[in-house]
Design an enzyme around this catalytic site. Structure first.
Site, mmCIF file in Angstrom:
data_model
loop_
_atom_site.group_PDB
_atom_site.id
_atom_site.type_symbol
_atom_site.label_atom_id
_atom_site.label_comp_id
_atom_site.label_asym_id
_atom_site.label_seq_id
_atom_site.Cartn_x
_atom_site.Cartn_y
_atom_site.Cartn_z
ATOM 1 N N ASP A 40 0.841 -1.201 0.000
ATOM 2 C CA ASP A 40 0.000 0.000 0.000
ATOM 3 C C ASP A 40 0.872 1.245 0.000
ATOM 4 O O ASP A 40 2.031 1.207 0.422
ATOM 5 C CB ASP A 40 -0.890 0.031 1.252
ATOM 6 C CG ASP A 40 -1.855 -1.137 1.294
ATOM 7 O OD1 ASP A 40 -2.167 -1.688 0.223
ATOM 8 O OD2 ASP A 40 -2.277 -1.504 2.412
HETATM 9 N N1 URA Z 1 -1.133 -5.917 3.979
HETATM 10 C C1 URA Z 1 -1.658 -4.674 3.980
HETATM 11 O O1 URA Z 1 -2.706 -4.429 4.544
HETATM 12 N N2 URA Z 1 -1.004 -3.721 3.303
HETATM 13 C C2 URA Z 1 0.179 -3.914 2.670
HETATM 14 O O2 URA Z 1 0.736 -2.979 2.099
HETATM 15 C C3 URA Z 1 0.726 -5.211 2.698
HETATM 16 C C4 URA Z 1 0.053 -6.200 3.359
#
Ligand code: URA
Length: 232
Positions: A102
């Site tokens: 993310d």
């Molecule tokens: N899980 C999440 O919620 N976000 C990420 O970026 C990676 C794994």
């Protein structure tokens, strides 16, 4: 492979550009200037502007992703690909992230230009652990290790339970979570499922690859063996 085809597939320019560079003497093959852009060459014997060529097709890169960068080729905002050399954007096949992090997640992200490598490193069947350092909004309530290890936890809107995951407790709002799959926003949704909220997320390992030697935004080439460690 033909020199012009090889160099243009690695992002050094169009075939016309390569013909131009060759005529101008920018390219050496086996130590000699090579003005013939159609010559059949081996990757390792070519120098461009006296430098060895970028890694051939089938490469894997590990980067320490800073927060604020998006794992996408086309989006508004800062794209993670802007942290790599400009030339990589013109490679064919294209370089893509292996899974995604993310925009507000930092840490280890891998890239490859090979769909088979990408597929094999993201397949949950391979059981390649991804380890996240998670800062939580609320103290742990106590049953999280058991719930995550159960192999029965269902995320909202999904049809299959999550694979068992390992939770290591550092303190009551800081944990390391190891998961073998990569579902959409998986870590945030796992903690939401146990009534908590992720405040900060940092991936510290992908398989055997950690962050050692990589400052934020830095990257290096790695091999499949580096990623798989003793498994390979
Ligand atoms: N899980 C999440 O919620 N976000 C990420 O970026 C990676 C794994």
């Amino acid at each position: 492979m033909r020199l012009d085809k090889l160099l243009s597939s690695l992002g050094y320019g169009t075939r016309k550009d390569i013909e131009f560079f060759a005529r101008r003497g920018y390219i050496k093959y086996k130590g000699e200037i090579c003005k013939d852009a159609t010559k059949k060459v081996e990757h390792e014997d070519v120098l461009f502007d006296n430098e060895p060529l970028d890694h051939p097709h089938g490469m894997i890169i590990a980067m320490n992703k800073p927060k604020g960068y998006i794992c996408s080729h086309e989006d508004s905002g800062r794209l993670i690909y802007s942290l790599l050399p400009d030339r990589f954007a013109s490679r064919n096949p294209k370089l893509s992230t292996i899974g995604r992090l993310d925009v507000d997640t930092s840490g280890i992200i891998l890239f490859s230009d090979d769909g088979n490598i990408n597929h094999s490193l993201t397949s949950p069947k391979r059981h390649i652990p991804k380890v996240y350092e998670v800062t939580l909004k609320h103290p742990l309530r106590g049953d999280e290790q058991k719930v995550f290890a159960s192999g029965t936890l269902m995320l909202n809107g999904e049809e299959k339970p999550l694979l068992p995951a390992k939770l290591e407790i550092i303190n009551d709002t800081l944990v390391h979570l190891s998961i073998d799959e990569g579902r959409y926003h998986q870590v945030k949704r796992m903690f939401a499922a146990v009534g908590n909220r992720v405040e900060a997320l940092h991936r510290i390992k992908f398989g055997n690859i950690g962050l050692e030697g990589l400052e934020e935004g830095e990257w290096r080439y790695v091999s499949m063996d580096d990623v798989l460690g003793s498994e390979s």
